[in-house]
Every structure is written in C-alpha cells, then in structure tokens.
Design an enzyme around this catalytic site. Structure first.
Site, short mmCIF file in Angstrom:
data_model
loop_
_atom_site.label_atom_id
_atom_site.label_comp_id
_atom_site.label_asym_id
_atom_site.label_seq_id
_atom_site.Cartn_x
_atom_site.Cartn_y
_atom_site.Cartn_z
N SER A 1 0.95 13.00 -16.51
CA SER A 1 -0.27 13.24 -17.50
C SER A 1 -0.23 14.57 -17.90
CB SER A 1 -1.27 13.18 -16.43
OG SER A 1 -2.70 13.68 -17.23
N LYS B 1 -0.14 16.06 -10.41
CA LYS B 1 0.61 15.93 -11.52
C LYS B 1 1.46 17.21 -11.75
CE LYS B 1 -0.64 11.51 -12.28
NZ LYS B 1 0.28 10.87 -12.15
N TYR C 1 -6.00 16.30 -8.47
CA TYR C 1 -5.37 15.46 -9.37
C TYR C 1 -4.33 16.50 -10.17
CZ TYR C 1 -4.43 12.12 -12.98
OH TYR C 1 -3.34 11.16 -13.91
N ASP D 1 0.94 -1.12 0.08
CA ASP D 1 0.05 0.01 0.03
C ASP D 1 0.88 1.24 -0.09
OD1 ASP D 1 -1.55 2.14 0.48
OD2 ASP D 1 -2.75 1.07 2.09
N1 LIG Z 1 -5.53 6.20 -18.04
C1 LIG Z 1 -5.31 7.81 -18.31
O1 LIG Z 1 -5.93 8.30 -18.91
C2 LIG Z 1 -3.99 8.50 -17.77
C3 LIG Z 1 -3.84 9.67 -18.22
C4 LIG Z 1 -2.86 10.35 -17.85
C5 LIG Z 1 -2.08 10.04 -16.76
N2 LIG Z 1 -2.03 8.84 -16.33
C6 LIG Z 1 -1.24 8.18 -15.32
O2 LIG Z 1 -0.71 6.81 -15.64
C7 LIG Z 1 -0.60 6.28 -14.41
C8 LIG Z 1 -1.21 4.95 -14.28
O3 LIG Z 1 -2.55 5.12 -14.28
P1 LIG Z 1 -3.59 3.91 -14.94
O4 LIG Z 1 -4.48 4.70 -15.97
O5 LIG Z 1 -2.84 2.81 -15.40
O6 LIG Z 1 -4.60 3.52 -13.68
P2 LIG Z 1 -5.03 2.50 -13.20
O7 LIG Z 1 -5.53 1.26 -14.11
O8 LIG Z 1 -6.26 2.74 -12.18
O9 LIG Z 1 -3.92 1.92 -12.22
C9 LIG Z 1 -3.46 2.70 -10.95
C10 LIG Z 1 -2.58 1.76 -10.34
O10 LIG Z 1 -2.21 2.43 -9.15
C11 LIG Z 1 -2.26 1.58 -8.03
N3 LIG Z 1 -2.45 2.26 -6.67
C12 LIG Z 1 -3.61 3.03 -6.53
N4 LIG Z 1 -3.49 3.37 -5.07
C13 LIG Z 1 -2.40 2.71 -4.48
C14 LIG Z 1 -1.90 2.40 -3.51
N5 LIG Z 1 -2.65 3.18 -2.15
N6 LIG Z 1 -0.95 1.57 -3.10
C15 LIG Z 1 -0.53 0.68 -4.08
N7 LIG Z 1 -0.94 0.99 -5.39
C16 LIG Z 1 -1.84 1.98 -5.50
C17 LIG Z 1 -3.43 0.61 -8.36
O11 LIG Z 1 -2.86 -0.72 -7.73
P3 LIG Z 1 -3.92 -1.34 -6.48
O12 LIG Z 1 -5.53 -0.74 -6.55
O13 LIG Z 1 -4.03 -2.72 -6.82
O14 LIG Z 1 -3.40 -0.89 -5.21
C18 LIG Z 1 -3.00 0.46 -9.78
O15 LIG Z 1 -2.19 -0.55 -10.10
C19 LIG Z 1 -0.89 7.25 -13.21
O16 LIG Z 1 0.20 7.88 -12.88
C20 LIG Z 1 -1.79 8.24 -14.13
O17 LIG Z 1 -2.04 9.34 -13.29
C21 LIG Z 1 -3.15 8.00 -16.77
#
Ligand SMILES: NC(=O)c1ccc[n+]([C@@H]2O[C@H](COP(=O)([O-])OP(=O)(O)OC[C@H]3O[C@@H](n4cnc5c(N)ncnc54)[C@H](OP(=O)(O)O)[C@@H]3O)[C@@H](O)[C@H]2O)c1
Length: 259
Positions: A147, A166, A162, A67
C-alpha cells in the site's frame, strides 16, 4: 524489453485473499492467462463462484478454504497444492485486513489478528513457496501486494497498526531480495504498492466521500492492479521490478478524509 507471460502458461500460482477485491481480480487474470491458480481465503463460496465463472478459460481456479491467521491452515493449503497441482511458480501475497480503531484505545486481539494476517502469514506462505521453488529448481516470482500506506503513514482516522504492517511488508520484500542474492537464487520479489482501490476494504463512509470527489471515474479498480501484476510477471527472467506503485492520477480526495 519484450513482455511475455508465455513461460508461466500451465504453471501454478498461489493467490492469498482471492475471495474479493484485488486478490479475486489477480486470480481471475492469471486464470485467463492460462495458469493453475490456487485461491486461498476463508469465504469458500465466493471463490467457488469465481471458479465457476472461469470454467471456460485457459487456466483453472482451485479454491482452498484457508484462514491465514492459522499456520496449520496455511501449511495444509501448501501441502495440498504441492500434491495436487505441481511445483509452485508464483506466489501473490495479497490478503490483508484493516480494522477501524485507534492506537490509544485499540483491542489487543484485533491487533494480533492484523499482525498475523498482514505480516506472519506472508512470512509463512513465502517460506513454503520458496522451499517448493528451491526443491524443484523453479526461478519463480513472489509479489507482495502493499500500500502507499507502507511508504508514508496516511493521515486517516483509525488506521492504527495497518500502516506499520505495510511498512513491515516493504522491509520483508527487501530482506527477501537480499537473501535471494546471497543464496544465488533467481527467484524474483516485487513489492507492489497500491493507492486507493474500490474494494470491500474501504469503509462505506469513506467510499461515499471519495465518490463525491470525482466527476469522472478516477478511483483505480482491482483490475488495474491485476494488470500491473501481469506487467511485473511479464518481464524477462533477468529483469526484476523491485518496487511498483500504482495509484490514481488524481488523489486530491485525500484532503477530504483526513482527520
Ligand atoms: N483497497 C485499497 O484501497 C487498498 C489500498 C492499498 C493496499 N491495498 C492492499 O490490497 C490487498 C487486497 O485488499 P483489497 O482492497 O482487495 O481488500 P478486500 O476486498 O477486503 O480483500 C481482502 C482479502 O483478504 C482476505 N483475508 C482477510 N483475512 C483473512 C484471513 N484471516 N484468512 C484468509 N484470508 C483473509 C479476504 O478473504 P476472506 O475474508 O474470505 O478470508 C479477502 O479475500 C491488501 O493487501 C491491501 O492491504 C488495498
């Protein structure tokens, strides 16, 4: 410029948030490239399933239930990695949370969790990885997954803190780069910003609107970001990709989900 992943073969990479979306895709790609990948997240079952899927690859995935909002969990994870896998060469700070609320009536505990995962966990994980790299004379590479919301506040409903987190991540990357220079370290730091990616982070209501916008498949996928990570890591030791933004060619969908 010759791009090669050869020098990372058999080395240790740490990927936070490797249980879904972009982090899972990055972890998978690094294992395919022959690395030992420590996967940190709370959903152990997801990471174990990924490890199982990758059993015949060149590298190996090591799921560690962590976590990231708890410093003790992060420290224990790094301790285990150092004692069991070897010197850390790569850290991908990927995990983040984006909760739906407003600034005018949001909840303090929710904000605290977002700050802890999106900012503080990056600071702690980076400190631990850099300590290990310095102790082992490793010219490693740290990548912050950021992001486009870290460059410009998006006009979306309920993003609350958020974008502020970022923007902070971008500042952390630059501060780290300057520290590395002053310490004469050859560790690289890359701030990799993504546009919309089809992951669990995007609420279903917004996903439905997004998908209505595209006749052809245009939203970028987690694998595209994993490929960008491989590109950044493949550069020669003296070449640093400081900033990289990866987004869909067609982001006309933005206008559909604004306030
Ligand atoms: N998707 C988009 O459009 C987008 C756009 C811009 C930037 N991003 C960036 O890309 C990155 C990945 O995001 P994603 O889109 O792949 O989202 P996602 O599928 O929701 O993945 C988020 C990850 O963060 C982990 N996480 C969240 N809280 C946690 C905690 N307390 N302890 C440990 N792990 C934690 C989650 O794992 P658990 O829940 O299993 O702990 C999950 O593996 C992020 O930095 C996000 O800001 C995404």
């Amino acid at each position: 410029m010759v791009l090669s992943m050869d020098r990372w073969m058999g080395k240790v990479a740490v990927v936070t948030g490797a249980s879904s979306g972009i982090g899972a895709a990055i972890a998978e790609t690094l294992v395919e490239q022959g690395l030992k990948v420590a996967a940190l997240a709370r959903r152990l079952d997801r990471m174990e399933a990924l490890a199982q899927k990758l059993t015949n690859q060149k590298g190996k995935l090591y799921p560690i239930k962590t976590d990231l909002s708890k410093e003790e969990d992060i420290l224990n994870a790094f301790k285990w990695i150092k004692e069991n896998l070897g010197p850390i060469h790569i850290l991908i700070n990927n995990a983040a949370v984006c909760e739906s609320a407003t600034l005018v009536d949001g909840d303090t505990e929710m904000w605290r969790n977002v700050l802890e995962v999106n900012i503080l966990a990056i600071c702690i994980a980076t400190r631990e990885a850099v300590r290990d790299m310095r102790a082992n004379n490793v010219d490693g590479h740290i990548i912050h997954i950021n992001s486009i919301g870290g460059h410009q506040v998006p006009n979306f409903p309920k993003v609350n803190i958020y974008p502020a987190t970022k923007f902070s991540v971008r500042a952390l990357a630059e501060t780290l780069r300057l520290e590395f220079i002053s310490l004469k370290l050859k560790i690289k730091i890359t701030n990799l910003s993504t546009g919309f990616v089809d992951t669990e982070m995007i609420p279903e209501t917004i996903k439905i609107k997004l998908k209505q916008c595209f006749e052809e498949k245009q939203i970028i996928e987690s694998e595209n970001i994993a490929d960008a990570v491989i590109y950044v890591l493949s550069t020669p030791p003296h070449v640093q990709i400081q900033e990289l933004t990866v987004r869909s060619v067609d982001e006309s969908f933005f206008k559909l989900i604004c306030y």
